[in-house]
Design an enzyme around this catalytic site. Structure first.
Site, PDB file in Angstrom:
ATOM      1  N   ALA A  65       0.848  -1.187   0.000  1.00  0.00           N
ATOM      2  CA  ALA A  65       0.000   0.000   0.000  1.00  0.00           C
ATOM      3  C   ALA A  65       0.884   1.236   0.000  1.00  0.00           C
ATOM      4  CB  ALA A  65      -0.886  -0.011   1.237  1.00  0.00           C
ATOM      5  N   GLU A 112      -0.611  -9.485  -0.760  1.00  0.00           N
ATOM      6  CA  GLU A 112      -2.022  -9.810  -0.488  1.00  0.00           C
ATOM      7  C   GLU A 112      -2.849  -9.806  -1.772  1.00  0.00           C
ATOM      8  OE1 GLU A 112      -2.180  -6.742   2.501  1.00  0.00           O
ATOM      9  OE2 GLU A 112      -2.555  -8.215   4.078  1.00  0.00           O
ATOM     10  N   GLU A 132       4.735  -5.197   7.056  1.00  0.00           N
ATOM     11  CA  GLU A 132       3.972  -4.128   7.715  1.00  0.00           C
ATOM     12  C   GLU A 132       4.457  -3.864   9.125  1.00  0.00           C
ATOM     13  OE1 GLU A 132       2.653  -6.538   5.869  1.00  0.00           O
ATOM     14  OE2 GLU A 132       0.928  -5.807   4.725  1.00  0.00           O
TER      15      GLU A 132
HETATM   16  C1  HXC Z   1       4.965   4.305  -1.351  1.00  0.00           C
HETATM   17  C2  HXC Z   1       6.874   3.328  -2.180  1.00  0.00           C
HETATM   18  C3  HXC Z   1       6.522   2.092  -1.604  1.00  0.00           C
HETATM   19  C4  HXC Z   1       5.293   2.027  -0.886  1.00  0.00           C
HETATM   20  C5  HXC Z   1       8.392   1.851  -2.616  1.00  0.00           C
HETATM   21  N1  HXC Z   1       8.044   3.131  -2.798  1.00  0.00           N
HETATM   22  N2  HXC Z   1       7.491   1.206  -1.886  1.00  0.00           N
HETATM   23  N3  HXC Z   1       6.100   4.419  -2.052  1.00  0.00           N
HETATM   24  N4  HXC Z   1       4.567   3.160  -0.777  1.00  0.00           N
HETATM   25  N5  HXC Z   1       4.842   0.912  -0.346  1.00  0.00           N
HETATM   26  C6  HXC Z   1       8.763   4.171  -3.528  1.00  0.00           C
HETATM   27  C7  HXC Z   1       9.959   4.696  -2.750  1.00  0.00           C
HETATM   28  O1  HXC Z   1       9.567   5.638  -1.802  1.00  0.00           O
HETATM   29  C8  HXC Z   1      10.793   5.258  -3.849  1.00  0.00           C
HETATM   30  O2  HXC Z   1      10.276   6.503  -4.222  1.00  0.00           O
HETATM   31  C9  HXC Z   1      10.539   4.312  -5.020  1.00  0.00           C
HETATM   32  O3  HXC Z   1       9.313   3.634  -4.712  1.00  0.00           O
HETATM   33  C10 HXC Z   1      11.619   3.263  -5.165  1.00  0.00           C
HETATM   34  O4  HXC Z   1      11.792   2.618  -3.910  1.00  0.00           O
HETATM   35  P1  HXC Z   1      13.224   2.452  -3.211  1.00  0.00           P
HETATM   36  O5  HXC Z   1      12.972   2.228  -1.775  1.00  0.00           O
HETATM   37  O6  HXC Z   1      14.131   3.586  -3.571  1.00  0.00           O
HETATM   38  O7  HXC Z   1      13.747   1.149  -3.941  1.00  0.00           O
HETATM   39  P2  HXC Z   1      14.670   0.013  -3.343  1.00  0.00           P
HETATM   40  O8  HXC Z   1      15.829   0.612  -2.582  1.00  0.00           O
HETATM   41  O9  HXC Z   1      14.990  -0.874  -4.486  1.00  0.00           O
HETATM   42  O10 HXC Z   1      13.787  -0.783  -2.272  1.00  0.00           O
HETATM   43  C11 HXC Z   1      12.647  -1.475  -2.698  1.00  0.00           C
HETATM   44  C12 HXC Z   1      11.778  -1.872  -1.485  1.00  0.00           C
HETATM   45  C13 HXC Z   1      11.468  -0.632  -0.628  1.00  0.00           C
HETATM   46  C14 HXC Z   1      12.501  -2.918  -0.629  1.00  0.00           C
HETATM   47  C15 HXC Z   1      10.510  -2.520  -2.043  1.00  0.00           C
HETATM   48  O11 HXC Z   1      10.938   0.377  -1.486  1.00  0.00           O
HETATM   49  C16 HXC Z   1      10.468  -0.860   0.462  1.00  0.00           C
HETATM   50  O12 HXC Z   1      10.798  -1.444   1.505  1.00  0.00           O
HETATM   51  N6  HXC Z   1       9.231  -0.408   0.239  1.00  0.00           N
HETATM   52  C17 HXC Z   1       8.168  -0.505   1.242  1.00  0.00           C
HETATM   53  C18 HXC Z   1       7.653  -1.903   1.344  1.00  0.00           C
HETATM   54  C19 HXC Z   1       6.570  -2.007   2.419  1.00  0.00           C
HETATM   55  O13 HXC Z   1       6.767  -1.673   3.579  1.00  0.00           O
HETATM   56  N7  HXC Z   1       5.413  -2.463   2.003  1.00  0.00           N
HETATM   57  C20 HXC Z   1       4.220  -2.597   2.906  1.00  0.00           C
HETATM   58  C21 HXC Z   1       3.406  -1.324   2.874  1.00  0.00           C
HETATM   59  S1  HXC Z   1       2.108  -1.372   4.007  1.00  0.00           S
HETATM   60  P3  HXC Z   1      11.220   7.811  -4.370  1.00  0.00           P
HETATM   61  O14 HXC Z   1      10.270   8.901  -4.687  1.00  0.00           O
HETATM   62  O15 HXC Z   1      11.949   7.957  -3.101  1.00  0.00           O
HETATM   63  O16 HXC Z   1      12.144   7.439  -5.509  1.00  0.00           O
HETATM   64  C22 HXC Z   1       0.946  -2.307   3.268  1.00  0.00           C
HETATM   65  C23 HXC Z   1      -0.313  -2.506   4.075  1.00  0.00           C
HETATM   66  C24 HXC Z   1      -1.416  -3.126   3.247  1.00  0.00           C
HETATM   67  O17 HXC Z   1       1.092  -2.787   2.191  1.00  0.00           O
HETATM   68  C25 HXC Z   1      -2.712  -2.970   3.982  1.00  0.00           C
HETATM   69  C26 HXC Z   1      -3.935  -3.457   3.236  1.00  0.00           C
HETATM   70  C27 HXC Z   1      -4.051  -3.112   1.833  1.00  0.00           C
END
Ligand code: HXC
Length: 258
Positions: A65, A112, A132
């Site tokens: 998300a 999911e 998460e």
């Molecule tokens: C918003 C995101 C994002 C996310 C990545 N980006 N994941 N933006 N929400 N979930 C954005 C980054 O901010 C970044 O933008 C660009 O995508 C590239 O990501 P990087 O982090 O620079 O890439 P990398 O170093 O290769 O790392 C990849 C990654 C990391 C490991 C996937 O991005 C990451 O950990 N993302 C979050 C994953 C996460 O926590 N997911 C769960 C979310 S909560 P900029 O502008 O800086 O370039 C969830 C709850 C669901 O899903 C609930 C019900 C639906």
């Protein structure tokens, strides 16, 4: 209809949805999830479509998300908007089969969404996770429910509590994905599988999807009874007559209700 966050096309009898927010690794927001719902509505009501594929990019199916969009949410914001999850069950309720073709990250809501599909085909680059907990939240669209059903309680606990990712090989071994293929073959493989499904009798395809899903929603005796009732009803289909006649006559079946 034009979409902002997804690409929608048809390939033969297959509907293809590509999640398309590349700068945010396909992070899921309400607009994107609503668009997926609208695209599924259109494919479901289109008689020329027999199966659907949802895919992302080489780097990410979806990295979860959109964190930025929900970072300052209050409880009331989340509850009232039913953020992201409001259209979530649309993937599950679609009566036509959906294949998730996953390359790169499928994290949080991305994992999911893949799990809500009927089959997951993974590229060898795929990484699945429910991170998460690192954000101070928990999975909110099936991570704590579908994952244990797919991979066992122990692995689901491990992934949800430690936030570690599972690579494609481990995911296949654990039963989360049905096949692992080289990344450059992912879309072809998923489209071929979907085209195969779309070549069969659509009512039978839908009956199978409904019956397999019953295995998750009911006890064994009830599930077996449901299966038997649906099995018997298949003998009312023209396509059953055609399928069996084709076998006896040693020719390819020409199903009418594809
Ligand atoms: C918003 C995101 C994002 C996310 C990545 N980006 N994941 N933006 N929400 N979930 C954005 C980054 O901010 C970044 O933008 C660009 O995508 C590239 O990501 P990087 O982090 O620079 O890439 P990398 O170093 O290769 O790392 C990849 C990654 C990391 C490991 C996937 O991005 C990451 O950990 N993302 C979050 C994953 C996460 O926590 N997911 C769960 C979310 S909560 P900029 O502008 O800086 O370039 C969830 C709850 C669901 O899903 C609930 C019900 C639906």
């Amino acid at each position: 209809m034009s979409y902002e966050n997804i690409l929608v096309e048809t390939r033969g009898r297959v509907g293809l949805i590509t999640l398309n927010r590349p700068k945010a690794l396909n992070a899921l927001n309400d607009v994107l999830v609503d668009e997926v719902g609208a695209a599924l509505d259109a494919f479901e009501s289109n008689d020329d479509i027999g199966a659907i594929v949802i895919t992302g990019s080489e780097k990410a199916f979806a990295a979860g998300a959109d964190i930025g969009a929900m970072a300052t949410f209050s409880y009331m914001d989340a509850y009232l908007s039913d953020y992201i999850t409001r259209n979530w069950e649309r993937v599950k309720t679609c009566r036509k089969p959906i294949i998730a073709a996953v390359a790169g990250y499928a994290l949080g809501g991305g994992c999911e969404m893949a799990m809500a599909c009927d089959i997951i085909i993974a590229a060898d680059t795929a990484k699945f996770g429910q991170p998460e907990i690192k954000l101070g939240i928990l999975p909110g669209a099936g991570g704590t429910q579908r994952l244990p059903r797919a991979v066992s309680k122990a692995k689901a606990m491990d992934m949800c509590l430690t936030a570690r990712m599972m690579d494609a090989i481990e995911a296949e071994r654990a039963g989360l994905v049905s096949r692992v293929v080289p990344a450059d073959k992912l879309l072809d493989e998923a489209l071929t599988a979907a085209e195969t499904i779309a070549g069969f009798s659509l009512p039978v395809v839908m009956m199978i999807k409904e019956s397999v899903n019953r295995a998750y929603e009911s006890g064994l005796s009830e599930g077996l009874l449901f299966e038997r009732r649906v099995f018997h009803s298949a003998f009312a289909l023209e396509d059953q007559k055609e399928g069996m006649a084709a076998f006896v006559e040693k020719r390819a079946a020409d199903f009418k209700h594809r």
